[in-house]
Design a protein around this motif. Structure first.
Motif, mmCIF file in Angstrom:
data_model
loop_
_atom_site.group_PDB
_atom_site.id
_atom_site.type_symbol
_atom_site.label_atom_id
_atom_site.label_comp_id
_atom_site.label_asym_id
_atom_site.label_seq_id
_atom_site.Cartn_x
_atom_site.Cartn_y
_atom_site.Cartn_z
ATOM 1 N N VAL A 170 0.869 -1.172 0.000
ATOM 2 C CA VAL A 170 0.000 0.000 0.000
ATOM 3 C C VAL A 170 0.909 1.225 0.000
ATOM 4 C CG1 VAL A 170 -1.813 1.277 1.207
ATOM 5 C CG2 VAL A 170 -1.785 -1.235 1.303
ATOM 6 N N ASP A 171 0.835 2.013 -1.065
ATOM 7 C CA ASP A 171 1.579 3.264 -1.159
ATOM 8 C C ASP A 171 0.620 4.409 -0.857
ATOM 9 O OD1 ASP A 171 4.208 2.341 -2.012
ATOM 10 O OD2 ASP A 171 3.224 1.768 -3.884
ATOM 11 N N LYS B 141 4.286 7.306 2.229
ATOM 12 C CA LYS B 141 4.504 6.143 3.091
ATOM 13 C C LYS B 141 4.276 4.886 2.271
ATOM 14 C CE LYS B 141 1.168 7.761 5.648
ATOM 15 N NZ LYS B 141 0.135 7.970 6.671
ATOM 16 N N ARG B 142 4.950 3.812 2.661
ATOM 17 C CA ARG B 142 4.781 2.512 2.018
ATOM 18 C C ARG B 142 4.560 1.473 3.107
ATOM 19 N NH1 ARG B 142 7.514 -0.617 -2.606
ATOM 20 N NH2 ARG B 142 7.747 -2.693 -1.732
ATOM 21 N N PHE B 143 3.509 0.685 2.951
ATOM 22 C CA PHE B 143 3.202 -0.403 3.870
ATOM 23 C C PHE B 143 3.308 -1.714 3.099
ATOM 24 C CE2 PHE B 143 0.934 3.293 5.392
ATOM 25 C CZ PHE B 143 1.199 3.289 6.755
ATOM 26 N N GLU B 144 4.019 -2.683 3.648
ATOM 27 C CA GLU B 144 4.122 -4.006 3.057
ATOM 28 C C GLU B 144 3.404 -4.983 3.979
ATOM 29 O OE1 GLU B 144 8.232 -4.889 2.431
ATOM 30 O OE2 GLU B 144 8.437 -3.372 0.862
ATOM 31 N N ALA C 17 -9.826 -6.493 -1.419
ATOM 32 C CA ALA C 17 -10.883 -5.610 -0.921
ATOM 33 C C ALA C 17 -10.677 -5.317 0.558
ATOM 34 C CB ALA C 17 -12.255 -6.230 -1.155
ATOM 35 N N GLU C 18 -10.244 -6.316 1.306
ATOM 36 C CA GLU C 18 -9.972 -6.125 2.733
ATOM 37 C C GLU C 18 -8.783 -5.176 2.935
ATOM 38 O OE1 GLU C 18 -10.966 -7.028 6.785
ATOM 39 O OE2 GLU C 18 -12.032 -7.311 4.911
ATOM 40 N N VAL C 19 -7.755 -5.330 2.122
ATOM 41 C CA VAL C 19 -6.595 -4.428 2.208
ATOM 42 C C VAL C 19 -7.011 -3.007 1.831
ATOM 43 C CG1 VAL C 19 -4.299 -3.907 1.294
ATOM 44 C CG2 VAL C 19 -4.912 -6.276 1.858
ATOM 45 N N ASN D 13 -3.942 10.091 -0.933
ATOM 46 C CA ASN D 13 -4.375 9.059 -1.863
ATOM 47 C C ASN D 13 -3.570 7.804 -1.578
ATOM 48 O OD1 ASN D 13 -6.134 10.749 -3.360
ATOM 49 N ND2 ASN D 13 -4.413 11.535 -4.539
ATOM 50 N N TYR D 14 -4.112 6.655 -1.936
ATOM 51 C CA TYR D 14 -3.360 5.418 -1.753
ATOM 52 C C TYR D 14 -3.584 4.495 -2.942
ATOM 53 C CZ TYR D 14 -7.864 3.437 -0.416
ATOM 54 O OH TYR D 14 -9.174 3.032 -0.416
ATOM 55 N N THR D 15 -2.632 3.603 -3.149
ATOM 56 C CA THR D 15 -2.765 2.549 -4.140
ATOM 57 C C THR D 15 -2.442 1.221 -3.463
ATOM 58 O OG1 THR D 15 -0.478 2.785 -4.879
ATOM 59 C CG2 THR D 15 -2.145 4.033 -6.089
#
Length: 84
Positions: free
Chosen positions: A6-7, A41-44, A57-59, A74-76
């Motif tokens: 998730v960026d 931010k970046r989440f792995e 969808a849950e993520v 915004n996020y991707t």
């Protein structure tokens, strides 16, 4: 195991003081040609099992409710194919 990334980035209309600080420091350090910097931010997320549409969808829900502030960011969401 699979990894979903998730960026999170500030929306374009939101001021980014950290990005501006980096932009100002680059020329002082001898780096030229950069016209703008935005810091995010970046989440792995390590996911057990297969990454299905339901998992994504849950993520997405996680990203919207906890990992980002949708008012100013915004996020991707994407699957990290290198880990699959």
């Amino acid at each position: 195991m699979a990894r979903v990334v998730v960026d999170v980035m500030p929306k374009p209309e939101i001021l980014d003081p950290q990005g501006k600080a980096v932009l100002g420091a680059l020329p002082r350090l001898g780096f030229q040609g950069v016209t703008d910097v935005r810091q995010g931010k970046r989440f792995e997320l390590e996911i057990a099992g297969e990454v299905t549409d339901a998992v994504l969808a849950e993520v997405e829900k996680m990203a919207e409710t906890l990992l980002s502030n949708p008012v100013i960011e915004n996020y991707t969401v994407r699957v990290d194919e290198a880990v699959r």
